[in-house]
Design an enzyme around this catalytic site. Structure first.
Site, short mmCIF file in Angstrom:
data_model
loop_
_atom_site.label_atom_id
_atom_site.label_comp_id
_atom_site.label_asym_id
_atom_site.label_seq_id
_atom_site.Cartn_x
_atom_site.Cartn_y
_atom_site.Cartn_z
N HIS A 495 0.83 -1.21 0.00
CA HIS A 495 0.00 0.00 0.00
C HIS A 495 0.87 1.26 0.00
CE1 HIS A 495 -3.52 2.51 1.26
NE2 HIS A 495 -2.55 3.25 1.79
N GLU A 496 1.78 1.35 0.96
CA GLU A 496 2.62 2.55 1.04
C GLU A 496 3.50 2.69 -0.20
OE1 GLU A 496 1.98 4.80 3.08
OE2 GLU A 496 0.65 3.59 4.33
N HIS A 499 1.84 4.55 -2.95
CA HIS A 499 1.99 6.01 -2.88
C HIS A 499 3.31 6.43 -3.54
CE1 HIS A 499 -1.42 7.01 -0.40
NE2 HIS A 499 -1.05 6.21 0.58
N HIS A 502 3.17 6.33 -7.24
CA HIS A 502 2.41 7.48 -7.72
C HIS A 502 3.33 8.68 -7.92
CE1 HIS A 502 -1.16 10.45 -6.83
NE2 HIS A 502 -0.73 10.55 -8.06
#
Length: 705
Positions: A495-496, A499, A502
């Site tokens: 999940h992290e 980021h 992105h």
């Protein structure tokens, strides 16, 4: 940066005189080290090895003075008001402040100590007031309004026009049209809020640094050997003998899942859920009430009915009703599923003569998992070695987006010896440097997060290499045993990293169009979680830490079969926190008794008595350590709705590694920042709005089809 030195123009070439060069060199030498331009590879890196906490106060003062000088230079620019001498100049200002806050953010989040917290309490309110004053400066707004009013005749391209309109709207939303007295009120409120945020953070962190010490080996019953070793290491780090269960999720959750000592489960659970709610020096309830009062006062001064309306004005959802509508579409199905889960657990607990309580939920859920799916979390963990999972997430990014990660730990400064670093390339070109801080320690806030020390933008020609960081709180392995993590922890890791993907793939021109709406922010990270349990990743990287054998196919099938297991619990745990956040902030009369509000609202919405919110209000850092997620915790569900719909785009191709879909996702949604409306960008990618049925399917809830 705006030029601050005089220049002579000779044959069209700007040159500084010898005397001016000496002056500039002397000025740089006198400048606090925290503000100096970063040197070294990758366009310059943070000088972690040269930072001293005692330098921050002087650096804050100098950075504000420098920023103020840049701001005044914009206001005093000679000649007519233009887009370049106003908007562009503002976009290029504040480099020193940006560098300082990148370093300060690590100290306040990763390296906190009494000295840091003292500076935080003193200086963050001052900095807040400083920026509030600039935001509400009538002279700057007049320049922006002049451009905004004639924007149709300025020959701006689409991105410039979007930046100008968003700049104007943001200034208005934050009080630019208020009279001087009301502006002063807003500045005062912002300053007070900053003080309250610091106080809340400090109190919660103090409770999280507490621990429960186990001094009898018999009290370790049921705990896996690797976890026991980690508890022993934690005790040694605290200067104690025995085993320490630190009051953070990474230690508490595995204890609740495995300990056969029900009395100790209750003790650990109560300590964890009562963070900030102990009636003593670290109690946060009064601080929360003060924050809520200030937020509502500010909202009303700014012309909004509630804090929720103020915070959501620049989001994809736009208003509280749309967010609540989505949450309440999912809530009944989640509660119904919890009732089914509790019934399954109670059937087993009856043999032990107990009725399920919140401190029993995780323990008996694991028993049900074993009974229903013949799946033991502790049988899975040996295959989820942290280093292998890090390699897995890098490989996935390579297969999808052409990215590569080459470890170069030791070649650049880091802020803590355990931090690893990696050079990042995409299609052979260096695009970033990635910092990975995986482990829990004293002074590090709980949870997991991503940040950038430098984000990409083309303006000015200097920010082409991203410096990105992932921060987790895993419990390190002890006595030479590799760090083993649960599937939940591995999901957090992916999940992290989503980021980071992105921001590493950002390809924008204007820094003011780099940040995305709060309810878009979690979308790329949640999409990235999907590749964790794909056959390729499991077969390649889920290898037993002792034997090196890949995870057995039968175990993989059990994991897949249990994919929607306990989704009622997971959804209700999160969604109850999100619903309370919205109800807390979507009201004109501020709550004065947070404990009563939490109790009564949970009863009103039908919260199952066998479980507790993921974040109770007294420890809800997302809401009360700053304004970031206030009236915005719904955004995880909003983003996951897009995530589930996006994953369907990949699965519909018949290949979840489909490069064409991945490139469309990267180029249309990851790379573009906020250069276009995010709803329109999603529609361009998917051909329609996201469909809520996919998130219902993902969680195993009825879709009505």
């Amino acid at each position: 940066m705006l030029a601050s030195a005089a220049v002579l123009s000779i044959s069209g070439i700007a040159m500084t005189t010898v005397a001016e060069a000496k002056e500039m060199k002397a000025a740089r030498a006198a400048e606090p080290a925290l503000l100096q331009e970063w040197t070294g590879p990758y366009g310059g890196v943070p000088p972690w090895d040269k930072v001293k906490v005692s330098q921050f106060p002087a650096a804050f003062e100098a950075a504000m003075a420098d920023y103020k000088a840049e701001f005044e230079a914009i206001l005093e620019a000679p000649g007519p008001i233009t887009f370049d001498n106003t908007i562009t100049a503002n976009e290029l200002s504040g480099e020193k402040m940006g560098r300082l806050f990148s370093i300060w953010g690590v100290h306040s989040s990763n390296l906190s100590n009494p000295e840091v917290r003292k500076i935080q309490a003193e200086w963050e309110p001052k900095v807040s007031a400083f920026f509030s004053e600039l935001t509400l400066d009538a002279r700057y707004f007049q320049r922006v309004k002049f451009l905004y009013d004639q924007r149709a005749s300025l020959n701006l391209d689409a991105k410039q026009l979007r930046l100008l309109e968003r700049t104007y709207d943001s200034l208005v939303r934050n009080g630019a049209l208020l009279n001087a007295a009301k502006k002063a009120q807003v500045i005062g409120i912002e300053t007070e809020l900053s003080k309250k945020f610091s106080a809340f953070s400090e109190k919660v962190l103090a409770d999280e640094e507490s621990f429960i010490l186990i001094d009898k080996e018999a009290d370790l019953a049921g705990l896996p050997d690797t976890f026991v070793a980690a508890l022993s290491a934690a005790a040694k780090a605290k200067g104690k003998s025995g085993w320490a269960v630190v009051n953070t999720r990474s230690a508490v959750q595995p204890f609740l899942e495995n300990s056969t000592r029900r009395d100790l489960r209750e003790k650990v659970w109560r300590a964890f859920t009562k963070r900030g709610d102990n009636g003593g020096a670290n109690d946060t309830n009064a601080t929360i009430a003060e924050i809520l009062k200030l937020r509502q006062e500010r909202a009303e001064i700014l012309g909004f009915p509630t804090h929720a309306h103020y915070r959501m004005a620049d989001t994809m959802a736009k208003d509280p009703e749309r967010a609540m509508d989505l949450m309440m579409k999912v809530w009944p199905a989640a509660v119904a599923r919890v009732k089914e889960e509790v019934a399954d657990m109670q059937a087993i607990a009856n043999a032990d003569g107990i009725t399920i309580e919140p401190w029993d939920y995780r323990f008996y859920a694991e028993k049900v998992r074993k009974a229903k799916y013949d799946l033991d979390q502790e049988a899975i963990k040996p295959y989820f070695q942290l280093d292998n999972m890090v390699a897995a997430m890098f490989d996935a990014a390579g297969k999808l987006y052409g990215m590569s990660f080459t470890e170069n730990t030791g070649t650049v400064p880091v802020f803590e010896p355990q931090v690893r670093t990696f050079e990042v390339k995409r299609n052979g070109k260096v695009i970033g440097l990635f910092y990975l801080d995986n482990f829990a320690r004293a002074g590090k806030r709980s949870g997991a997060w991503m940040t950038t020390y430098r984000s990409q933008h083309k303006l000015g020609g200097k920010n082409d290499i991203v410096l990105a960081s992932n921060n987790n709180n895993f419990v390190p392995g002890a006595d030479g045993v590799p760090t083993l993590i649960s599937i939940d922890d591995a999901s957090t890791l992916f999940h992290e990293f989503g980021h980071a993907i992105h921001y590493l793939n950002s390809d924008i021109t204007w820094p003011g169009l780099g940040g995305t709406p709060r309810d878009f922010v979690e979308y790329p990270s949640q999409v990235n979680e999907n590749w964790l349990l794909t056959p390729y990743i499991l077969n390649t990287y889920a290898k037993h830490y002792k034997t090196g054998e890949p995870i057995p196919a039968a175990l993989v099938e059990k994991i897949k079969a249990s994919d929607t297991f306990n989704q009622g619990f997971a959804t209700v745990e999160y969604l109850s926190s999100a619903i309370l956040d919205m109800k807390l902030h979507n009201r004109a009369t501020p709550v004065t008794d947070p404990a009563a509000f939490e109790r009564d609202t949970l009863a009103e919405i039908g919260m199952p008595k066998e479980m507790v919110m993921r974040h109770r209000l007294p420890q809800f850092n997302h809401l009360f350590a700053d304004d970031g997620y206030s009236a915005g915790y719904y955004s995880y569900l909003w983003s996951e709705t897009m995530d589930a719909d996006t994953w369907a785009a990949f699965t519909e191709k018949g290949d979840v590694w489909d490069k064409e879909t991945a490139e469309r996702f990267r180029s249309m949604l990851l790379a573009t920042g906020n250069e276009t409306d995010r709803i329109e960008a999603y529609r361009a990618f998917r051909g329609r709005d996201p469909d809520v049925k996919y998130i219902m399917k993902k969680r195993g809830f009825p879709t009505g089809e």
